[in-house]
Design a protein around this motif. Structure first.
Motif, PDB file in Angstrom:
ATOM      1  N   GLY A 123     -11.651  -1.501  -6.066  1.00 37.95           N
ATOM      2  CA  GLY A 123     -10.600  -0.682  -6.654  1.00 37.95           C
ATOM      3  C   GLY A 123     -10.777   0.758  -6.220  1.00 37.95           C
ATOM      4  O   GLY A 123     -11.904   1.245  -6.061  1.00 37.95           O
ATOM      5  N   PHE A 124      -9.669   1.460  -5.989  1.00 32.41           N
ATOM      6  CA  PHE A 124      -9.741   2.834  -5.506  1.00 32.41           C
ATOM      7  C   PHE A 124      -8.476   3.570  -5.894  1.00 32.41           C
ATOM      8  O   PHE A 124      -7.463   2.948  -6.239  1.00 32.41           O
ATOM      9  N   ASN A 125      -8.529   4.886  -5.905  1.00 33.00           N
ATOM     10  CA  ASN A 125      -7.282   5.621  -6.094  1.00 33.00           C
ATOM     11  C   ASN A 125      -6.653   5.871  -4.734  1.00 33.00           C
ATOM     12  O   ASN A 125      -7.316   6.257  -3.775  1.00 33.00           O
ATOM     13  N   ASP A 126      -5.363   5.547  -4.669  1.00 33.09           N
ATOM     14  CA  ASP A 126      -4.665   5.671  -3.398  1.00 33.09           C
ATOM     15  C   ASP A 126      -3.515   6.655  -3.511  1.00 33.09           C
ATOM     16  O   ASP A 126      -3.305   7.274  -4.555  1.00 33.09           O
ATOM     17  N   ASN A 127      -2.776   6.797  -2.440  1.00 33.27           N
ATOM     18  CA  ASN A 127      -1.651   7.722  -2.367  1.00 33.27           C
ATOM     19  C   ASN A 127      -0.354   6.923  -2.416  1.00 33.27           C
ATOM     20  O   ASN A 127      -0.222   5.894  -1.761  1.00 33.27           O
ATOM     21  N   GLY A 128       0.594   7.402  -3.211  1.00 37.16           N
ATOM     22  CA  GLY A 128       1.863   6.698  -3.324  1.00 37.16           C
ATOM     23  C   GLY A 128       1.793   5.618  -4.379  1.00 37.16           C
ATOM     24  O   GLY A 128       0.734   5.264  -4.897  1.00 37.16           O
ATOM     25  N   GLY A 129       2.971   5.050  -4.716  1.00 33.35           N
ATOM     26  CA  GLY A 129       3.009   3.982  -5.713  1.00 33.35           C
ATOM     27  C   GLY A 129       2.479   4.450  -7.047  1.00 33.35           C
ATOM     28  O   GLY A 129       2.737   5.568  -7.484  1.00 33.35           O
ATOM     29  N   ASP A 130       1.700   3.572  -7.688  1.00 34.86           N
ATOM     30  CA  ASP A 130       1.181   3.941  -9.003  1.00 34.86           C
ATOM     31  C   ASP A 130      -0.147   4.670  -8.931  1.00 34.86           C
ATOM     32  O   ASP A 130      -0.734   5.017  -9.951  1.00 34.86           O
ATOM     33  N   GLY A 131      -0.660   4.902  -7.719  1.00 36.86           N
ATOM     34  CA  GLY A 131      -1.856   5.701  -7.562  1.00 36.86           C
ATOM     35  C   GLY A 131      -3.159   4.953  -7.698  1.00 36.86           C
ATOM     36  O   GLY A 131      -4.229   5.546  -7.579  1.00 36.86           O
ATOM     37  N   ILE A 132      -3.103   3.658  -7.950  1.00 35.92           N
ATOM     38  CA  ILE A 132      -4.319   2.856  -8.072  1.00 35.92           C
ATOM     39  C   ILE A 132      -4.208   1.664  -7.130  1.00 35.92           C
ATOM     40  O   ILE A 132      -3.258   0.885  -7.201  1.00 35.92           O
ATOM     41  N   GLY A 133      -5.173   1.531  -6.221  1.00 27.01           N
ATOM     42  CA  GLY A 133      -5.155   0.444  -5.252  1.00 27.01           C
ATOM     43  C   GLY A 133      -6.259  -0.560  -5.527  1.00 27.01           C
ATOM     44  O   GLY A 133      -7.256  -0.259  -6.168  1.00 27.01           O
ATOM     45  N   GLU A 134      -6.069  -1.760  -5.010  1.00 22.19           N
ATOM     46  CA  GLU A 134      -7.101  -2.796  -5.082  1.00 22.19           C
ATOM     47  C   GLU A 134      -7.057  -3.610  -3.796  1.00 22.19           C
ATOM     48  O   GLU A 134      -5.985  -4.026  -3.348  1.00 22.19           O
ATOM     49  N   SER A 135      -8.227  -3.816  -3.211  1.00 24.91           N
ATOM     50  CA  SER A 135      -8.306  -4.566  -1.964  1.00 24.91           C
ATOM     51  C   SER A 135      -8.011  -6.040  -2.207  1.00 24.91           C
ATOM     52  O   SER A 135      -8.004  -6.517  -3.337  1.00 24.91           O
ATOM     53  N   GLU A 136      -7.802  -6.768  -1.121  1.00 24.96           N
ATOM     54  CA  GLU A 136      -7.730  -8.217  -1.223  1.00 24.96           C
ATOM     55  C   GLU A 136      -9.103  -8.757  -1.645  1.00 24.96           C
ATOM     56  O   GLU A 136     -10.142  -8.191  -1.297  1.00 24.96           O
ATOM     57  N   PRO A 137      -9.144  -9.852  -2.405  1.00 22.14           N
ATOM     58  CA  PRO A 137     -10.437 -10.394  -2.828  1.00 22.14           C
ATOM     59  C   PRO A 137     -11.279 -10.837  -1.627  1.00 22.14           C
ATOM     60  O   PRO A 137     -10.747 -11.314  -0.618  1.00 22.14           O
ATOM     61  N   VAL A 138     -12.565 -10.668  -1.734  1.00 15.43           N
ATOM     62  CA  VAL A 138     -13.518 -11.101  -0.707  1.00 15.43           C
ATOM     63  C   VAL A 138     -14.250 -12.330  -1.226  1.00 15.43           C
ATOM     64  O   VAL A 138     -14.879 -12.282  -2.285  1.00 15.43           O
ATOM     65  N   THR A 152     -10.607  -2.883   4.258  1.00 16.00           N
ATOM     66  CA  THR A 152      -9.799  -1.716   4.610  1.00 16.00           C
ATOM     67  C   THR A 152      -9.020  -1.245   3.390  1.00 16.00           C
ATOM     68  O   THR A 152      -8.324  -2.026   2.734  1.00 16.00           O
ATOM     69  N   LEU A 153      -9.136   0.040   3.098  1.00 16.49           N
ATOM     70  CA  LEU A 153      -8.401   0.668   2.011  1.00 16.49           C
ATOM     71  C   LEU A 153      -7.264   1.479   2.622  1.00 16.49           C
ATOM     72  O   LEU A 153      -7.508   2.456   3.333  1.00 16.49           O
ATOM     73  N   ASP A 154      -6.045   1.055   2.392  1.00 19.04           N
ATOM     74  CA  ASP A 154      -4.890   1.741   2.955  1.00 19.04           C
ATOM     75  C   ASP A 154      -4.571   2.975   2.116  1.00 19.04           C
ATOM     76  O   ASP A 154      -4.518   2.917   0.891  1.00 19.04           O
ATOM     77  N   ARG A 155      -4.370   4.093   2.751  1.00 12.49           N
ATOM     78  CA  ARG A 155      -4.041   5.359   2.094  1.00 12.49           C
ATOM     79  C   ARG A 155      -5.059   5.714   1.010  1.00 12.49           C
ATOM     80  O   ARG A 155      -4.700   6.090  -0.108  1.00 12.49           O
ATOM     81  N   ALA A 156      -6.329   5.580   1.328  1.00  9.52           N
ATOM     82  CA  ALA A 156      -7.375   5.960   0.382  1.00  9.52           C
ATOM     83  C   ALA A 156      -7.308   7.461   0.090  1.00  9.52           C
ATOM     84  O   ALA A 156      -6.927   8.256   0.948  1.00  9.52           O
ATOM     85  N   ARG A 157      -7.718   7.800  -1.138  1.00  7.90           N
ATOM     86  CA  ARG A 157      -7.589   9.193  -1.554  1.00  7.90           C
ATOM     87  C   ARG A 157      -8.932   9.868  -1.854  1.00  7.90           C
ATOM     88  O   ARG A 157      -9.182  10.988  -1.461  1.00  7.90           O
ATOM     89  N   PHE A 158      -9.777   9.209  -2.644  1.00  7.48           N
ATOM     90  CA  PHE A 158     -11.096   9.750  -3.001  1.00  7.48           C
ATOM     91  C   PHE A 158     -10.954  11.116  -3.673  1.00  7.48           C
ATOM     92  O   PHE A 158     -11.490  12.124  -3.218  1.00  7.48           O
TER      93      PHE A 158
END
Length: 710
Positions: A123-138, A152-158
């Protein structure tokens, strides 16, 4: 709703009841309690696990990035020549000098031990959308001692949006043995073409008075720039943040869901470009939305005029949130006040949250000394304590001083209820009377007329079953609603609220007095008016048998929030009349019913969003119609309802305590296990007395049934 949103809703509900807690018991190291604001009510362990570009690694039970953990205690192990951290969920802080507030794809090379790892994600904070991203399960590889996955984290923000200012969360339901992590930047973050200044002020459209508000600002890609220091610094647990996630249950005019608060005016330096700008101020105001252009080396001035959909205070109705957890170091906390006023909440009950071991979200003063009233919005000290998984969570409002129970008598809730009433307080049960086995506590305390309310609306859900069961036995238990900020989602204050009708000017004490009289309804959107023979909700109306009762009810709903669907008339818990909205944002229901017996009458309104756990709804307190001094019970249902609550009494005495389900299990497990058996024995006389009261109620009902049939 997206799959991730549904998952987020489920996880937030489970987390709220303690079912997604990490399995580690024992105290949190003292260093993890040190924080900027108050004591830490979340499970957090700081781990010594140095890695390149990683400033800190925490073991946590929740991430504030919509990931929750459960499983084995956190530990460090040597596996395959690597030092690995093993546990359910880890939060990682990326070094700011390496990456902060970026907008680019980032690759993570995650090395893990498959034998000790289940399916995991990031889980990470991303840019755009609702601001919270989650990767595909591994899915872990099978066979090797160590394996490496590229994520790969698309549009990662940190940008430090996670717990304690972290950026990533890694884990899964079966835990993970995390042995290394490498962070690879693409360095594709766009470079702004220049900067300009946005300067804005917010005012009430009718009065022109400057007001606080919740704002959103999004560039053409959906990215929300970090708010400037002119925004309100908000307390979320011990975190201090400016940008907050607006969960899907919360009304918001944009598909982008990161927001910030301002206290009347705001100024920020922004990259040049076109921005979507939105502003809200609770359900009584229309949403504001427009495009704003920021030009290089220029200042854009904007006056935001928020127009009302409804002016409820003008009609005497003032909103409150029964359940807010924000610590205050001093009474006149303008930052906390600004957040509450931005949501247009008139009474925010700031609850100290106690358990058998400690108290969190401390308040600085009590009674009028603890009230901060400014421009019609009030911060008031209260407590959610006692709280156990064995008999539910209790709330006590309008206290003159906090009420503490020693661990040796903690399960004897009635002592706190009695002291609260002696102070002029208002007391009840949280979480719809359902979570944490609250129905057991209600079964024990309601027969003694100790329970003023049940928090029937929370987490986007109206749960009226337990409440109706006590109304149908003739008890006057009122409804109340609260968001439980910062839990449940996380949510924001005022998402669920309680409206109270005052006869005169607003003051917190008058609000509580009117609530005590029952002039109230709960809502997360619709507004209600309701009278029986001209008497307000909460009233007791005495009539002759067979007398005709004139029912007049109205519902309205700000169309920015949802479309109004229907208004229902409820008698003894059954729908007896319905009026459809037919596309309008207002409904009026007029009808007559006959008072053939004593009864209680209420109304509830629904929007189009009407799911089991996600609805737009309002419910009034009843009007109690009394015929010939008979109880307003539902006579034919009394035997089954008495049996239901007597069974809960027996559960209280016979079901073993499950301390792992306690919300702060790491603080309470040992003490709960030590104290419960002895205190269970001390509760037995109280349970027997409650059981006798149910029996007397049943005997009276049987006598009334016999008299009626003859």
């Amino acid at each position: 709703m997206s799959a991730r949103a549904r998952r987020a809703g489920l996880l937030s509900a489970l987390a709220a009841v303690g079912l997604l807690a990490a399995g580690a018991a024992g105290p949190v190291p003292e260093r993890s309690r040190a924080a900027a604001h108050g004591s830490e009510a979340r499970y957090v362990v700081e781990l010594e696990w140095p890695r390149e570009n990683i400033a800190r690694t925490l073991g946590v039970a929740r991430s504030e990035l919509l990931m929750y953990g459960r499983g084995n205690p956190f530990q460090t192990r040597d596996i395959g020549g690597r030092t690995c951290v093993v546990g359910p969920l880890f939060a990682l802080d990326i070094e700011d000098a390496f990456a902060f507030d970026i907008d680019e794809p980032v690759d993570l090379l995650i090395t893990y031990a498959p034998e000790l790892t289940g399916t995991f994600s990031v889980g990470f904070n991303d840019n755009g959308g609702d601001g919270i991203g989650e990767s595909e399960p591994v899915e872990p590889e099978s066979g090797p001692t160590l394996a490496t996955a590229r994520v790969t984290l698309d549009r990662a923000r940190f940008a430090a949006h996670g717990i304690r200012g972290t950026d990533l969360a890694i884990g899964g339901s079966e835990g993970i043995a995390l042995c290394n992590i490498e962070v690879e930047r693409s360095h594709a973050t766009p470079v702004p073409a220049g900067y300009g200044t946005l300067r804005l002020s917010v005012e009430d459209g009718a009065t022109g008075r400057a007001v606080p508000a919740r704002l959103g600002l999004y560039d053409a890609t959906g990215r929300a720039p970090l708010p400037s220091e002119r925004s309100v610094l908000v307390h979320r647990f011990v975190d201090e943040v400016r940008l907050l996630w607006v969960n899907p249950r919360t009304w918001w005019p944009s598909e982008h869901r990161l927001a910030f608060y301002v206290d009347e005016d705001y100024e920020a330096r922004l990259p040049v470009g076109s921005y979507e700008f939105v502003a809200t101020r609770g359900p009584e105001y229309r949403g504001y939305q427009r495009t704003v252009e920021v030009r290089a080396d220029e200042t854009t001035d904007l006056t935001v005029s928020l127009e009302r959909y409804a002016d409820l205070p003008a009609a005497g109705w003032y909103s409150g949130d029964s359940h807010v957890h924000i610590a205050r170091d001093h009474t006149e906390d303008d930052a906390v006040w600004a957040q509450i006023a931005a949501e247009d909440i008139h009474v925010a009950n700031l609850l100290e949250m106690g358990n058998i071991a400690v108290t969190h979200f401390k308040q600085p003063a009590w009674g009028e000394a603890g009230q901060y009233v400014r421009e019609g919005h009030a911060l008031v000290s209260g407590q959610e304590d006692p709280r156990t998984v064995q008999r539910g969570h209790t709330i006590h409002h309008n206290l003159q001083r906090p009420i503490r129970q020693d661990p040796e008598s903690y399960f004897l809730y009635h002592r706190v209820f009695e002291e609260s009433h002696a102070q002029g307080g208002i007391s009840g049960y949280a979480h719809m009377g359902q979570l944490f086995n609250g129905e057991r506590g209600l079964a024990l305390d309601v027969p003694f007329d100790l329970v003023d309310f049940i928090e029937v609306l929370q987490g986007g859900r109206l749960y009226d079953d337990i409440w109706y069961s006590f109304l149908n036995l003739g008890f006057n238990v009122r409804p109340i609603a609260g968001a439980d900020y910062p839990y449940f989602g996380p949510t924001l204050p005022g998402v669920e609220r309680t409206y109270v009708k005052l006869d005169g000017p607003f003051a917190p004490n008058e609000w509580y007095n009117a609530y005590r009289r029952g002039h109230t309804y709960v809502s997360n959107g619709p507004f209600l008016e309701f009278r029986v023979n001209g008497r307000e909700m909460g009233s007791e109306l005495r009539v002759e048998r067979g007398e005709s009762l004139e029912i007049v009810a109205e519902a309205s709903l700000n169309p920015d929030i949802d479309r109004l669907n229907r208004l229902e008339l409820i008698v003894h818990g059954e729908v007896v009349a319905t009026e459809a909205a037919a596309g309008s944002d207002r409904i009026r229901l007029e009808t007559r019913i006959e008072a053939g017996e004593s009864l209680w009458v209420a109304v509830r309104a629904f929007g189009d969003r009407d799911g089991e756990r996600d609805m737009t709804v309002a419910h009034s307190a009843p009007v109690f119609v009394v015929v010939e001094d008979e109880p307003w019970w539902k006579l034919g249902a009394v035997p089954d309802l008495v049996a239901r609550h007597r069974a809960k009494l027996q559960e209280l005495l016979t079901e073993p305590i499950q301390p792992a389900g306690d919300l702060e299990y790491w603080e309470t497990t040992r003490i709960l296990e030590e104290e419960w058996e002895q205190q269970r024995l001390r509760l037995e006389p109280r349970v027997r007395e409650a059981d006798a009261r149910y029996q007397a109620l049943l005997d009276r009902a049987r006598a009334a049934t016999t008299a009626t049939s003859s």
